[in-house]
Design an enzyme around this catalytic site. Structure first.
Site, mmCIF file in Angstrom:
data_model
loop_
_atom_site.group_PDB
_atom_site.id
_atom_site.type_symbol
_atom_site.label_atom_id
_atom_site.label_comp_id
_atom_site.label_asym_id
_atom_site.label_seq_id
_atom_site.Cartn_x
_atom_site.Cartn_y
_atom_site.Cartn_z
ATOM 1 N N GLY A 1 -7.943 22.881 15.322
ATOM 2 C CA GLY A 1 -7.343 23.437 14.123
ATOM 3 C C GLY A 1 -6.814 24.831 14.372
ATOM 4 N N GLY A 2 -6.288 25.449 13.307
ATOM 5 C CA GLY A 2 -5.733 26.784 13.437
ATOM 6 C C GLY A 2 -6.774 27.838 13.772
ATOM 7 N N GLN A 3 -8.060 27.581 13.426
ATOM 8 C CA GLN A 3 -9.103 28.573 13.650
ATOM 9 C C GLN A 3 -9.908 28.307 14.912
ATOM 10 O OE1 GLN A 3 -11.416 28.386 10.091
ATOM 11 N NE2 GLN A 3 -9.714 28.973 8.776
ATOM 12 N N GLY A 4 -9.941 27.066 15.405
ATOM 13 C CA GLY A 4 -10.724 26.787 16.601
ATOM 14 C C GLY A 4 -10.811 25.300 16.896
ATOM 15 N N THR A 5 -11.772 24.929 17.779
ATOM 16 C CA THR A 5 -11.949 23.557 18.236
ATOM 17 C C THR A 5 -13.340 23.075 17.847
ATOM 18 O OG1 THR A 5 -10.512 24.039 20.123
ATOM 19 C CG2 THR A 5 -11.853 22.045 20.245
ATOM 20 N N VAL A 6 -13.437 21.800 17.440
ATOM 21 C CA VAL A 6 -14.713 21.213 17.025
ATOM 22 C C VAL A 6 -15.164 20.218 18.102
ATOM 23 C CG1 VAL A 6 -15.933 19.894 15.256
ATOM 24 C CG2 VAL A 6 -14.127 21.487 14.593
ATOM 25 N N LYS B 1 -18.366 24.003 15.951
ATOM 26 C CA LYS B 1 -17.042 24.597 15.785
ATOM 27 C C LYS B 1 -16.969 25.883 16.598
ATOM 28 C CE LYS B 1 -13.724 26.057 12.236
ATOM 29 N NZ LYS B 1 -13.485 26.202 10.781
ATOM 30 N N GLY C 1 -11.679 17.535 17.302
ATOM 31 C CA GLY C 1 -10.415 17.942 16.680
ATOM 32 C C GLY C 1 -10.139 19.408 16.949
ATOM 33 N N ASP D 1 -7.872 24.813 0.179
ATOM 34 C CA ASP D 1 -7.166 23.958 1.152
ATOM 35 C C ASP D 1 -7.652 22.513 1.035
ATOM 36 O OD1 ASP D 1 -6.582 23.963 4.754
ATOM 37 O OD2 ASP D 1 -5.286 23.431 3.083
#
Length: 731
Positions: free
Chosen positions: A414-419, A433, A412, A530
């Site tokens: 996200g706004g902070q990075g990739t997993v 992550k 996945g 969140d």
């Protein structure tokens, strides 16, 4: 707005490109007018349909003005500058808002749909000028709230546009239209249809130039209703493709295609328009002192490069090939001489090896320091050396585990990075992550997540296994959670494992237990900030795991709230937090209430399909309970499998969690206890009677209104949408 060096170079190139080349080379289609007034019109743009590549790039030159003005016919906007590097600056019409104390949603007057133009996210910001205006930007590409609020101060001389009379926020990439909601808040003498300011996208440099000058013309105060303020500069990105796989002109080897900007350019040593057939011409470096590399030697011009001839000892000018042979001879002599120094080199080998090892260690230490390692050690020093218990993985180990971060391993983004999914050498499956390029904001989120997760030891919270700080970007390593997110199982059901009513109750209990632990049982209270169904993972036995602590915060035991900028996800965000910017433990309770409603109804927190009054699932749920229509919005599986008493109890608990007044919401500890009580009552009820007597028989004879009435829903008046808006607007 912070721009990366490549973007800055691209912007500088775009501003200088046309003016430097137009003097010698025509950038327009042969036989076509090259300029409209002071603006050069390069192909694929063109004045008239015969001079442009297609109707999207047709320019109309209006000669009624002095100088003449170019207009892009496909979007009916005046062009201020056109760059072949995929950008065009236009004049965006601006008009004042008709504001009142009621939220209003509208689109920007100009739409780019159906054209190759998009609003540049690199060079523009969303500007809000006005008196007590709150603006929220909506786009399908974003899941989080983007917006800002401008407060009034007639005596302010601040031109930074940081919230006083003006505010600005970023624009997501790839947008062709803007939809936003605005509202005049706490403004005295507000009347409907009264002008209170402006909302418009604008080139970011405008904040340092035009906005400052504009305020200076009006005695340090922006006159929002001045008729002179009608336009703002806007940068658009554009793309162009001929057909099939051909993107850059017919110039083949002389043209390069540059992703992700999707623009064409001539190779080094060539200049011209890469979109025209044969548009890139060879530069004669020898005749241009700027490019001549030979100095006093003889310069020989070649296709795409130049060569130099140098004199020998007899002052005879040699050919480059002869000169090369001389150089080879000198090289052999040098090698022979160097062989004599081999013994010395061998003697220094050990020293060299030590130095290289030191350099490698220094490089790792540099990354460790840049990725916040020292700050991380400081914050964890007060938690019994948690860093010693958290494994520090090597960059080589994690690269091998993720197949060098292959696209096929992505779980996945996200706004902070990739997993990424990875396998360690001991056979363990993990989730890695990988953060984005670290700036101050990302670094704070990374350090915060490590500190939070290092202090948590709960079976329903995702476990942090370790981190890697010696790479260019920081990495976190978690236990791998097999069965995806709760959001996927609710809204994209799996036939092999449907979410039964009993499993939904268990998941709700597990989430509540984890949040109760974070709020009251951890060494220091932790607010998640969140909570949503996409941040709830399900393991191999479909037990809940709370994840994503990038925005979480620890608070002192005697501290009641956090005052922060508003962060969260639309649909789950506590309206009281949005109004006051003060996040309390009850804000997590509100978000959990929305997740409970998702489990009950099977609906998403926000959907454009739902009617205007129900775009927020929380409002829709409260309104349905108020109207005694609870059982009309429940998931069919919940109706079939759940007992009436259990459904009513869970719905009533969710209603209390969604109370607009945070003080009247239960704590997560109370929520967890009540859910356990519902489970105990359910187990006792099963022992006393058959399951058939406890389940709901969904047919036309079911009297749901009488069931809903038993919940005393007459007390729900305060939860209608009007009351919800009134709560947001009260001082």
């Amino acid at each position: 707005m912070k721009l990366s060096p490549p973007l800055i170079l691209r912007l500088i190139s775009s501003l200088c490109f046309i003016t430097t080349l137009a003097l010698a080379i025509s950038m327009s289609k042969p036989g076509c007018q090259e300029k409209c007034g002071n603006i050069t019109i390069p192909y694929p743009f063109g004045i008239g349909s015969k001079c442009s590549a297609n109707s999207n790039f047709t320019v109309i030159c209006q000669n009624s003005t002095n100088p003449p003005t170019p207009f892009l016919s496909s979007i009916n906007m005046e062009a201020l500058n056109i760059s072949m590097l995929g950008m065009v600056m236009v004049k965006l019409p601006v008009s004042p808002l008709n504001c009142s104390d009621v939220e209003t949603t509208q689109y920007l007057a100009t739409s780019l749909l159906g054209t190759p133009f998009t609003i540049s996210s690199d060079y523009n910001s969303l500007a809000v000028l006005g008196y007590h205006i709150t603006v929220i930007l909506h786009a399908e590409e974003i899941g989080s709230i983007i917006g800002c609020r401008a407060d009034c101060d007639a005596n302010s001389t601040d031109t930074s546009c940081n919230g006083v009379n003006c505010c600005q926020t970023t624009i997501p990439p790839g947008l062709q239209e803007l939809q936003y909601t605005y509202q005049s808040i706490n403004r005295a003498n507000t009347t409907n249809n009264s002008s209170c300011g402006y909302v418009f996208p604008v080139e970011s440099a405008w904040f340092q130039e035009d906005y400052t000058r504009y305020k200076g013309l009006h005695n340090q105060t922006v006159n929002l209703f001045d008729q002179e303020f009608r336009y703002a500069p806007l940068v658009l990105d554009w793309e162009f493709a001929y057909s099939d796989n051909a993107t850059c002109g017919y110039a083949s080897s002389r043209v390069s295609y540059t992703p992700p900007g999707r623009y064409c350019s001539c190779y080094p040593g060539y200049e011209g328009n890469p979109y025209l057939p044969g548009g890139c011409s060879h530069i004669d470096e020898c005749n241009d002192p700027t490019f001549n590399p030979c100095g006093d030697a003889i310069c020989i011009n070649r296709e795409g490069y130049s060569e130099c001839q140098y004199p020998d000892d007899n002052n005879i000018w040699s050919h480059p090939d002869e000169n090369n042979r001389s150089r080879i001879k000198i090289a052999f002599i040098s090698i022979g001489s160097a062989f004599g120094a081999l013994i010395l080199l061998l003697a220094s080998w050990k020293s060299t090896k030590t130095i290289r090892k030191k350099i490698k260690e220094n490089r790792k230490h540099k990354f460790f320091k840049r990725n916040g390692g020292l700050l991380l050690q400081q914050q964890l020093s007060a938690t019994d050396n948690v860093l010693d218990k958290t494994k520090l993985f090597s960059s080589k180990e994690l690269a091998q585990a993720t197949d060098r971060y292959s696209e096929n391993r992505i779980l996945g983004r996200g706004g902070q990075g990739t997993v990424y999914k990875g396998m360690l050498t001991d056979g363990r499956i993990v989730a890695v992550k990988k953060y984005k390029r670290v700036d101050e904001g990302d670094l704070e989120a990374f350090i915060n997540e490590v500190v939070i997760l290092s202090q948590i030891n709960h079976r329903n919270v995702v476990k942090l296994l370790g981190c890697c700080l010696e790479t260019e970007v920081p990495l976190l390593v978690y236990e791998f959670i097999l069965n995806g997110t709760l959001f996927q199982h609710i809204h994209d059901p799996n036939e092999e494992f449907p979410l039964s009513w009993e499993i939904r109750l268990r998941i709700a209990r597990e989430i509540a237990g984890a949040l109760s632990y974070l709020h009251s049982a951890a060494s220091a209270p932790i607010y998640h900030r969140d909570i949503k169904s996409t941040n709830i993972l399900l393991d191999d036995k479909y037990h809940a795991k709370v994840s994503d602590f990038g925005t979480s915060r620890s608070v002192a035991i005697d501290q009641t709230h956090l005052t922060t900028r508003v962060l969260g996800t639309f649909g789950y965000l506590d309206p009281e937090y949005f109004r006051s910017s003060q996040f309390t433990e009850k804000s997590d309770v509100y978000s959990f209430g929305v997740v409970m409603v998702e489990l009950l109804t099977g609906e998403k927190a926000v959907t454009s399909v739902r009617a205007e009054e129900g775009k927020s699932l929380a409002i829709h749920f409260l309104h349905s309970m108020e109207e005694n229509h609870l059982f009309e919005i429940l998931d069919p599986r919940v109706l079939r499998e759940g007992s009436k008493e259990d459904i009513v109890a869970v719905a009533e608990l969710a209603r209390r969690c969604l109370h607009l007044n945070g003080k009247k919401r239960p704590t997560m500890k109370e929520v967890a206890v009540e859910l356990e009580g519902i489970q105990m009552l359910k187990e006792g009820s099963v022992c006393m009677q058959n399951q058939e007597d406890d389940t709901i028989d969904v047919d036309e004879s079911s009297d749901f209104s009488s069931i809903s009435a038993s919940m005393h829903l007459d007390t729900m008046t305060a939860y209608s949408q009007d009351a919800h808006r009134q709560f947001l607007d009260e001082p």
